[in-house]
Design a protein around this motif. Structure first.
Motif, PDB file in Angstrom:
ATOM      1  N   ASP A  31      77.845  47.615  68.273  1.00 60.28           N
ATOM      2  CA  ASP A  31      76.522  47.367  67.857  1.00 60.28           C
ATOM      3  C   ASP A  31      76.624  46.317  66.953  1.00 60.28           C
ATOM      4  O   ASP A  31      77.336  46.301  65.918  1.00 60.28           O
ATOM      5  N   THR A  32      75.915  45.325  67.385  1.00 62.49           N
ATOM      6  CA  THR A  32      75.776  43.834  66.659  1.00 62.49           C
ATOM      7  C   THR A  32      75.729  44.153  65.237  1.00 62.49           C
ATOM      8  O   THR A  32      76.469  43.433  64.477  1.00 62.49           O
TER       9      THR A  32
ATOM     10  N   TRP B  42      73.738  39.723  73.110  1.00 68.66           N
ATOM     11  CA  TRP B  42      73.928  40.429  71.820  1.00 68.66           C
ATOM     12  C   TRP B  42      75.672  40.120  71.850  1.00 68.66           C
ATOM     13  O   TRP B  42      76.030  39.797  70.652  1.00 68.66           O
TER      14      TRP B  42
ATOM     15  N   HIS C  52      66.632  43.111  65.909  1.00 70.80           N
ATOM     16  CA  HIS C  52      67.660  43.883  66.440  1.00 70.80           C
ATOM     17  C   HIS C  52      66.674  45.256  66.897  1.00 70.80           C
ATOM     18  O   HIS C  52      67.279  45.992  68.049  1.00 70.80           O
TER      19      HIS C  52
ATOM     20  N   ARG D  51      75.984  36.861  69.600  1.00 76.06           N
ATOM     21  CA  ARG D  51      75.766  36.653  67.893  1.00 76.06           C
ATOM     22  C   ARG D  51      77.130  36.772  67.138  1.00 76.06           C
ATOM     23  O   ARG D  51      77.350  35.707  66.644  1.00 76.06           O
TER      24      ARG D  51
END
Ligand SMILES: N[C@@H](CCC(=O)N[C@@H](CS)C(=O)NCC(=O)O)C(=O)O
Length: 227
Positions: free
Chosen positions: A69-70, A13, A105, A16
């Motif tokens: 949170d990506t 994660w 996701h 990214r």
């Protein structure tokens, strides 16, 4: 702007938003919170819990803003830098790019769970066994191959939606999994993977990952120690 990340060898994660920032040459400070374990008393949790309520990486800190949170991070970056096409400019392409990012996701759990990112090593036997015995892993890989082939067939550039976008950054950890587990992919997909490995951002991430040389038991399904 600061980006908190985990170990580059393991943290899919973290990879990214880090790749995205590098690829678009957005200046940022990288703060690595090394994994030791994920128990409440681990050093990792002690440090990261001071930054984010989730106790997970990545986390973006920008002025007073703390974004975890990506998906939230990349959406925030897209808003902060509207002059950069982090998402494809075309509305239909952007909708497709968002859809496939949402798909990974919230999904592909078989591939993600059975083939954790581990850049410094290769597990060809594990990959071969999974492809023989685990129909969920096969299904995930099949879907990703068809998704990429469909995007690439409409793409006017080397990446999924023409120029590099959030979608390529979101699937970059899958590209490393294909290499680590030697998963069978058709030629056009292998060529796309190579183009991702050839980006400056990915080269740097992989180089840094190889320099870490830290074995983290909780991220290892198939090795009892570093080879
Ligand atoms: N949904 C989160 C997932 C983040 C995540 O799970 N990060 C892992 C590292 S790749 C982590 O921090 N794990 C710590 C733990 O499981 O306690 C995102 O999209 O950023």
């Amino acid at each position: 702007m600061q980006l908190y990340i985990g170990n580059k060898n393991y943290s899919s994660w973290s990879m990214r938003p880090w790749l995205l920032l590098k690829q678009f040459e957005i200046p940022f400070e990288e703060i690595m919170v090394r994994f030791d374990a994920f128990t409440p008393e681990s050093q990792f949790k002690q440090r990261i819990n001071k930054i984010t309520p989730t106790g997970r990486v990545p986390v973006l800190v920008h002025d007073e803003l703390v974004v975890w949170d990506t998906f939230a991070i990349v959406e925030t970056l897209a808003e902060l830098f509207p002059q950069l096409a982090l998402w494809p400019r075309n509305i239909a392409a952007r909708a497709r790019a968002r859809s496939i990012c949402a798909e990974i996701h919230s999904g592909f759990t078989a591939l993600r769970n059975h083939c954790p990112v581990n850049i410094e090593t290769t597990f060809p036997e594990v990959g071969a066994r999974l492809m023989q015995e685990n129909s969920d892993v096969q299904t995930d890989l099949k879907r990703i191959i068809s998704m990429w082939q469909s995007a690439l067939s409409q793409s006017k550039g080397p990446f999924l939606f023409g120029d590099y976008s959030i979608a390529d950054a979101f699937y970059a950890p899958v590209v490393t999994r294909i290499r680590t587990y030697v998963l069978p992919v058709p030629e056009d997909v292998a060529a796309y993977c190579q183009r991702i490995f050839d980006t400056n951002s990915m080269r740097t991430w992989v180089r840094d990952a190889l320099e870490e040389k830290q074995y983290v038991a909780e991220d290892e399904l198939y090795r009892s120690k570093r080879d």
